[in-house]
Design an enzyme around this catalytic site. Sequence first.
Site, mmCIF file in Angstrom:
data_model
loop_
_atom_site.group_PDB
_atom_site.id
_atom_site.type_symbol
_atom_site.label_atom_id
_atom_site.label_comp_id
_atom_site.label_asym_id
_atom_site.label_seq_id
_atom_site.Cartn_x
_atom_site.Cartn_y
_atom_site.Cartn_z
ATOM 1 N N HIS A 1 0.829 -1.211 0.000
ATOM 2 C CA HIS A 1 0.000 0.000 0.000
ATOM 3 C C HIS A 1 0.865 1.263 0.000
ATOM 4 O O HIS A 1 2.034 1.227 0.370
ATOM 5 C CB HIS A 1 -0.911 0.024 1.229
ATOM 6 C CG HIS A 1 -2.031 -0.971 1.156
ATOM 7 N ND1 HIS A 1 -2.936 -1.133 2.175
ATOM 8 C CD2 HIS A 1 -2.393 -1.846 0.197
ATOM 9 C CE1 HIS A 1 -3.815 -2.075 1.846
ATOM 10 N NE2 HIS A 1 -3.499 -2.521 0.644
ATOM 11 N N GLU B 1 -7.196 0.014 -4.704
ATOM 12 C CA GLU B 1 -8.009 0.859 -3.844
ATOM 13 C C GLU B 1 -7.591 2.301 -4.065
ATOM 14 O O GLU B 1 -6.403 2.595 -4.229
ATOM 15 C CB GLU B 1 -7.787 0.470 -2.374
ATOM 16 C CG GLU B 1 -8.131 -0.981 -2.067
ATOM 17 C CD GLU B 1 -7.293 -1.548 -0.927
ATOM 18 O OE1 GLU B 1 -6.447 -0.816 -0.380
ATOM 19 O OE2 GLU B 1 -7.493 -2.720 -0.590
#
Length: 329
Positions: A39, A108
């Site tokens: 991430h 995302e």
Amino acid sequence: METKIGYFASIEQYKPMDALEQSVRAEKTGFDSIWVDDHFHPWYHTDAQCGQAWAWMGATLQATKKVFVSTCITCPILRYNPGVVAQTFATLRQMYPKRVGIAVGAGEALNEVPVTAQWPSVPERQDMTVEAIEVMRKLWESKAPVSHKGKYYNLEKAFLYTKPDDEVPLYFSGMGPKGAMLAGKYGDHLMTVSADPDALKKVTIPKFEEGAKAAGKDPKKMERAMLLWYSVDADFDKAVEGNRFWAGCLVPSMFKYRVSDPPEVQLHADMVGKEMMKKNFLCATDAEGLIKEIERFKKAGITHFCLGNSSPNVNFGIDVFKEVIPHVK
């Protein structure tokens, strides 16, 4: 298929070195695999971290002996070029044979928007993911330079000089029905994220198997992996609340819309009720409770658990698996 128990070492919840030390401890405890979040921004704001997964993997592979190590999950379509993703994981797999894998997904907004300012629709990102996998497989498998002119990506006489002796296993993230079907068609294995066991049994896994069969694969030979957060503490309420860092993952809009600010995600996470966390995460006071919780998801069809440790006492959250692993395997 034998049940595998993996440890999800979060470098957005813990400092990179702390997560590495957890991984060494987890391997000694008997975990089969180590998984790491890939991430740019974390799923919570307060006291969060967010290290770079590939750099962390190299250090962790060197610090451990034999455990399998994979991302969970890499988005190979926006902030990363799929050719560079292919090169990175080919290199790691050559250096550490049979120990390296990758899980991919459509991403995302939390991670892609901050460094690209782009956020295509879900169908478009799924199409991009499928093409990215095509590019990666071509580079992994080709014995000659590869040219590719696609809708999203282009290669011009690209060749990976450094390749492993075998293929990098690719887990495909499937959460909804379409994603699960794509996982069966284009992945080697399914990767899904914390969900109601009934939804897994009735929707996700059947769609995954349908996609695998459509591609001429035997779904019985493919893992059904799941990222699932857990917390164990003698005080059950503390155990439940330990999973709060990840509660934003239970809010569907966090995946669907252009939400890329961790403080905003945290606002949603803090509104998630304890009953929802108990239903979708693992919350227990001891080894027996964890065993019962894992069995809940085994019955739904999960064969490889990627367990993220949010226990108030992190080391206890690892050591308790000395009792858990023999029972659930």
